[in-house]
Design a protein around this motif. Structure first.
Motif, PDB file in Angstrom:
ATOM      1  N   ASP A  75      15.793   0.505 -32.419  1.00  0.00           N
ATOM      2  CA  ASP A  75      14.376   0.438 -32.842  1.00  0.00           C
ATOM      3  C   ASP A  75      14.298   0.739 -34.514  1.00  0.00           C
ATOM      4  O   ASP A  75      15.456   0.867 -35.301  1.00  0.00           O
ATOM      5  CB  ASP A  75      13.537   1.366 -32.143  1.00  0.00           C
ATOM      6  CG  ASP A  75      13.753   2.891 -32.217  1.00  0.00           C
ATOM      7  OD1 ASP A  75      14.472   3.125 -32.981  1.00  0.00           O
ATOM      8  OD2 ASP A  75      12.994   3.687 -31.548  1.00  0.00           O
ATOM      9  N   THR A  76      12.956   1.008 -34.984  1.00  0.00           N
ATOM     10  CA  THR A  76      12.784   1.211 -36.544  1.00  0.00           C
ATOM     11  C   THR A  76      13.448   2.616 -36.951  1.00  0.00           C
ATOM     12  O   THR A  76      13.157   2.928 -38.122  1.00  0.00           O
ATOM     13  CB  THR A  76      11.424   0.887 -36.860  1.00  0.00           C
ATOM     14  OG1 THR A  76      10.518   1.683 -35.999  1.00  0.00           O
ATOM     15  CG2 THR A  76      11.084  -0.722 -36.766  1.00  0.00           C
ATOM     16  N   GLY A 107       9.600  -7.175 -31.725  1.00  0.00           N
ATOM     17  CA  GLY A 107       9.005  -6.932 -33.090  1.00  0.00           C
ATOM     18  C   GLY A 107       8.927  -8.181 -33.995  1.00  0.00           C
ATOM     19  O   GLY A 107       8.717  -9.198 -33.260  1.00  0.00           O
ATOM     20  N   LYS A 108       8.967  -7.999 -35.118  1.00  0.00           N
ATOM     21  CA  LYS A 108       8.319  -8.968 -36.217  1.00  0.00           C
ATOM     22  C   LYS A 108       9.582  -9.650 -36.562  1.00  0.00           C
ATOM     23  O   LYS A 108       9.342 -10.751 -37.048  1.00  0.00           O
ATOM     24  CB  LYS A 108       7.601  -8.717 -37.212  1.00  0.00           C
ATOM     25  CG  LYS A 108       6.210  -8.246 -36.580  1.00  0.00           C
ATOM     26  CD  LYS A 108       5.301  -7.541 -37.595  1.00  0.00           C
ATOM     27  CE  LYS A 108       3.932  -7.141 -36.997  1.00  0.00           C
ATOM     28  NZ  LYS A 108       3.012  -6.539 -38.140  1.00  0.00           N
TER      29      LYS A 108
END
Length: 136
Positions: free
Chosen positions: A17-18, A47-48
């Motif tokens: 993840d981020t 996500g993007k």
């Protein structure tokens, strides 16, 4: 899983993840190319954008990322006649994956691969990932 001069080898593939925490892990034989696991990793990505290194650079994979409504931020291979553009700001976040693998290698049993079977090794990696999640 696979043989190398040193014996059995595997590659660990991850989606993070981020914040660099693991979301999905999978193993493949050490001599297999990264692209063999790309579809499985993409299925777990949310996500993007998908940020990946040049090992995942292929027109088919980039199209698959776009078809899922995500932006492909992937380094270009040297063999490409013309480098494809990528967002430098987003690509700079690829260090989160490298940092995850660095944190994972702090666990000696994982770094030295004491486990003989792929199933046992992956279970140990999952245990280490659970600890990383608890420490976060």
């Amino acid at each position: 899983m696979g043989r190398s001069r040193g014996g059995v080898s595997t590659k660990l593939h991850a989606v993070v993840d981020t914040q660099g925490r693991p979301l999905h892990l999978t193993l493949s034989a050490g001599q297999r190319h990264e692209m063999m696991m790309a579809d499985e990793l993409l299925a777990q990505a949310h996500g993007k954008a998908v940020i990946a290194d040049a090992g995942y650079d292929s027109n088919r994979f980039r199209a698959a990322v776009r078809s899922r409504g995500m932006k492909a931020v992937i380094g270009s291979k040297r063999e490409r006649p013309r480098r494809l553009p990528k967002s430098r700001d987003l690509y700079a976040k690829r260090y989160l994956v490298e940092r995850f693998f660095h944190e994972l290698k702090r666990f000696r049993a994982i770094a030295t691969r004491y486990e003989k079977t792929a199933c046992s090794y992956l279970a140990l990696v999952h245990l280490a990932c659970a600890r990383l999640w608890l420490e976060a």
